[in-house]
Scaffold this active site. Structure first.
Site, PDB file in Angstrom:
ATOM      1  N   HIS A 103       0.878  -1.163   0.000  1.00  0.00           N
ATOM      2  CA  HIS A 103       0.000   0.000   0.000  1.00  0.00           C
ATOM      3  C   HIS A 103       0.924   1.225   0.000  1.00  0.00           C
ATOM      4  CE1 HIS A 103      -2.829   2.915   1.813  1.00  0.00           C
ATOM      5  NE2 HIS A 103      -3.783   2.100   1.429  1.00  0.00           N
ATOM      6  N   ASP A 133       2.611  -4.943   8.154  1.00  0.00           N
ATOM      7  CA  ASP A 133       1.400  -4.140   8.128  1.00  0.00           C
ATOM      8  C   ASP A 133       0.223  -5.118   8.211  1.00  0.00           C
ATOM      9  OD1 ASP A 133      -0.872  -2.782   7.419  1.00  0.00           O
ATOM     10  OD2 ASP A 133      -0.050  -1.914   5.580  1.00  0.00           O
ATOM     11  N   GLN A 168      -4.840  -5.384   6.769  1.00  0.00           N
ATOM     12  CA  GLN A 168      -5.772  -6.238   6.024  1.00  0.00           C
ATOM     13  C   GLN A 168      -5.850  -7.646   6.592  1.00  0.00           C
ATOM     14  OE1 GLN A 168      -7.846  -5.307   3.726  1.00  0.00           O
ATOM     15  NE2 GLN A 168      -7.081  -3.216   3.593  1.00  0.00           N
ATOM     16  N   LYS A 190     -10.983  -1.382  10.353  1.00  0.00           N
ATOM     17  CA  LYS A 190     -11.119  -2.498   9.409  1.00  0.00           C
ATOM     18  C   LYS A 190     -11.647  -3.733  10.113  1.00  0.00           C
ATOM     19  CE  LYS A 190      -7.705  -0.806   6.242  1.00  0.00           C
ATOM     20  NZ  LYS A 190      -8.354  -0.062   5.168  1.00  0.00           N
ATOM     21  N   CYS A 231      -4.615   2.492  -3.801  1.00  0.00           N
ATOM     22  CA  CYS A 231      -3.395   3.005  -3.162  1.00  0.00           C
ATOM     23  C   CYS A 231      -2.231   2.031  -3.335  1.00  0.00           C
ATOM     24  CB  CYS A 231      -3.621   3.293  -1.683  1.00  0.00           C
ATOM     25  SG  CYS A 231      -4.834   4.577  -1.419  1.00  0.00           S
TER      26      CYS A 231
END
Lengths: 140, 408
Positions: free
Chosen positions: B125, B202, B205, B228, B366
């Protein structure tokens, strides 16, 4: 025809349709009649910023009137720019600058006017008016 | 132990927003990778906070302040337990993943020197590319990219080759937001540690789908955004191993993060407060804890099983549409389907789906480098959550077919 008259004509055309699908199909049809930008002008410099699909616009002066050509990767966007160009092309820079664009709301495309909308209808109008400002200065 | 399957219709009643209409059609919300919806249980916690114990934390002696502080610190412990961090002060509250990543990137600017190398994966991202580019500009370190293959999987042989004594940091998403690929993070961490490099994952997600265990992964940094995973926007965490968090300098100066201040010198507070300058998103932190309670009550195993079924159902239904191509066909995937139909711009499909009440994402998500890799302007991305149904998949498929007829 004045810009106002052309806008009225477009509003009348769209008023024939009952639902959004027909309106969108008509818009896609209008996109097919868009005066296409010449390949030499389809450059990164002529891309309108703020649109999710690429939109190119070029303007030329024909005596004292502006003539626009354009293209887009997306056909709905192509329809939208075609509608804008139909109202603004072959008009004087002064008239373009003074023109309102409320008719977009009347033809049921209000959602495209939202500044968050990624198609950048607002950016397109701004860009066409920027050309008008530039050529108005040149005409003086 | 027998697991009962999810009762989706009961679950859906927890989410008031799912009852609304969009453009005269029932909302079909398939943009969960951008943000998930919020259950009533979490909304109630937010309302309760502002109606009964809103106060600034950590410094008031009055009761409200103590109640708020207790609730906020309990949330930190819930988050610690959920991610199985060794200590609660290894959980730093932030405004979300982007903030967490910037905190680490900023901290590393004092630890890197010219010629050091940072590895990032090819499927990041922008928020996991730009901070490292800025870090490289500041320090003279070099950014190198772990390539991916046509399925959207990292080429691990190339990763092994890129690792060298110069490598100081490896940054990778646990799950790709644009493709849904679950990356082989265990192997990434193990190999990086062998040469002494730190790893930041990260987890934005991944966290809604996979319960990551910080100690088992042995990861150095992990970032999560609450919004999220059924929580509110504007809050998230950075997990960092204590030894790493102690090595990094503070990110922002202000209240909360100090021990003593004179005009000559300031000493910083201990972890986690060193990284939590200013009044935090107190309500957000508490609500994040409530969101984890909500998801854990349903159970991540049950969620993963159901979401996998949805993914398979949706993938096979979409692939029956002629000229439709899915980008991101990794073996290990979460419920993200990025697709295009030949000859149609993704934006056009998104506009028509919206008219049908279906929320998807269109564009480059992104992650422009991924789009450049596949030589496409963008994709349509449908991302599912555990509250989505097979009936909604059917609505999506019918919508895509309708868009195709209109647009082709």
């Amino acid at each position: 025809m004045t810009i106002k008259e052309i806008q009225k004509e477009i509003v009348d055309e769209f008023s024939m349709f009952d639902d959004w699908m027909e309106r969108y199909e008509y818009m896609i049809e209008l996109g097919k009649s868009l005066p296409l930008i010449e390949a030499q002008y389809k450059t990164d410099d002529n891309i309108i910023k703020g649109c999710q699909s690429k939109v190119w616009v070029h303007a030329e002066l024909d005596t004292d009137k502006l003539v626009f050509t354009a293209d887009s990767e997306a056909i709905i966007t192509k329809g939208i720019i075609a509608i804008l160009i139909r109202t603004f092309s072959k008009q004087s820079p002064k008239d373009i600058l003074e023109a309102k664009t409320d008719f977009i709301d009347e033809i049921g495309l209000k959602e495209h006017l939202s500044p968050t909308r990624a198609n950048g209808l607002v950016s397109m109008i701004k860009q066409l008016k920027m050309y008008a400002i530039a050529y108005q200065t040149q005409l003086k | 132990m027998t697991k009962t399957p999810l009762d989706i219709h009961t679950i859906r009643r927890d989410f008031p927003i799912l009852n609304r209409e969009v453009n005269g059609k029932p909302l079909v919300y398939l943009d969960n990778a951008a943000t998930s919806q919020t259950p009533q249980q979490v909304i109630d916690v937010i309302v309760e906070y502002y109606s009964s114990y809103n106060a600034n934390i950590h410094r008031g002696v009055h009761s409200l302040s103590q109640e708020a502080t207790d609730a906020y610190e309990q949330a930190r412990i819930k988050i610690q337990e959920h991610f199985n961090a060794a200590q609660s002060h290894e959980i730093i509250f932030s405004s979300g993943t982007t903030h967490s990543i910037n905190l680490v990137a900023n901290g590393f600017s004092s630890l890197l020197k010219k010629g050091d190398e940072i590895l990032v994966s090819a499927m990041e991202h922008h928020s996991n590319i730009v901070p490292w580019q800025m870090l490289c500009e500041r320090t003279g370190a070099v950014l190198r990219v772990i390539p991916m293959n046509d399925n959207g999987e990292l080429v691990m042989e190339e990763y092994s080759k890129l690792l060298s004594p110069k490598t100081k940091l490896v940054f990778c998403n646990h799950v790709s937001n644009a493709l849904g690929t679950v990356n082989p993070v265990e192997q990434i961490i193990e190999e990086a540690h062998k040469i002494g490099a730190a790893v930041l994952l990260d987890g934005a997600q991944a966290a809604p789908h996979i319960k990551a265990d910080m100690q088992q992964l042995d990861v150095d940094f992990y970032t999560v955004s609450a919004h999220k995973m059924c929580g509110p926007t504007g809050v998230g965490i950075l997990y960092g191993k204590e030894e790493w968090l102690n090595k990094l300098p503070p990110y922002q100066g202000g209240g909360e993060m100090i021990a003593e201040v004179t005009f000559e010198k300031t000493t910083y507070a201990d972890l986690p407060h060193k990284f939590e300058a200013g009044t935090p998103n107190i309500c957000g932190g508490i609500a994040f804890g409530a969101a984890l309670d909500y998801m854990n009550a349903i159970g991540f195993e049950a969620i993963a099983k159901y979401e996998h079924e949805l993914l398979e159902y949706a993938t096979s239904a979409l692939l029956k549409i002629e000229d439709l191509k899915i980008f991101g066909t990794a073996k290990e995937k979460t419920t993200v389907i990025s697709f295009n139909i030949e000859g149609i711009h993704p934006y056009d499909i998104g506009v028509i789906l919206d008219k049908l009440g279906i929320a998807v994402r269109t564009g480059h998500h992104c992650a422009q480098p991924i789009m450049d890799f596949f030589k496409i302007p963008g994709t349509v991305r449908a991302s599912f959550s555990f509250y989505n149904t097979k009936e909604e998949v059917d609505v999506l498929v019918a919508g895509v077919k309708r868009a195709k007829t209109m647009l082709q």
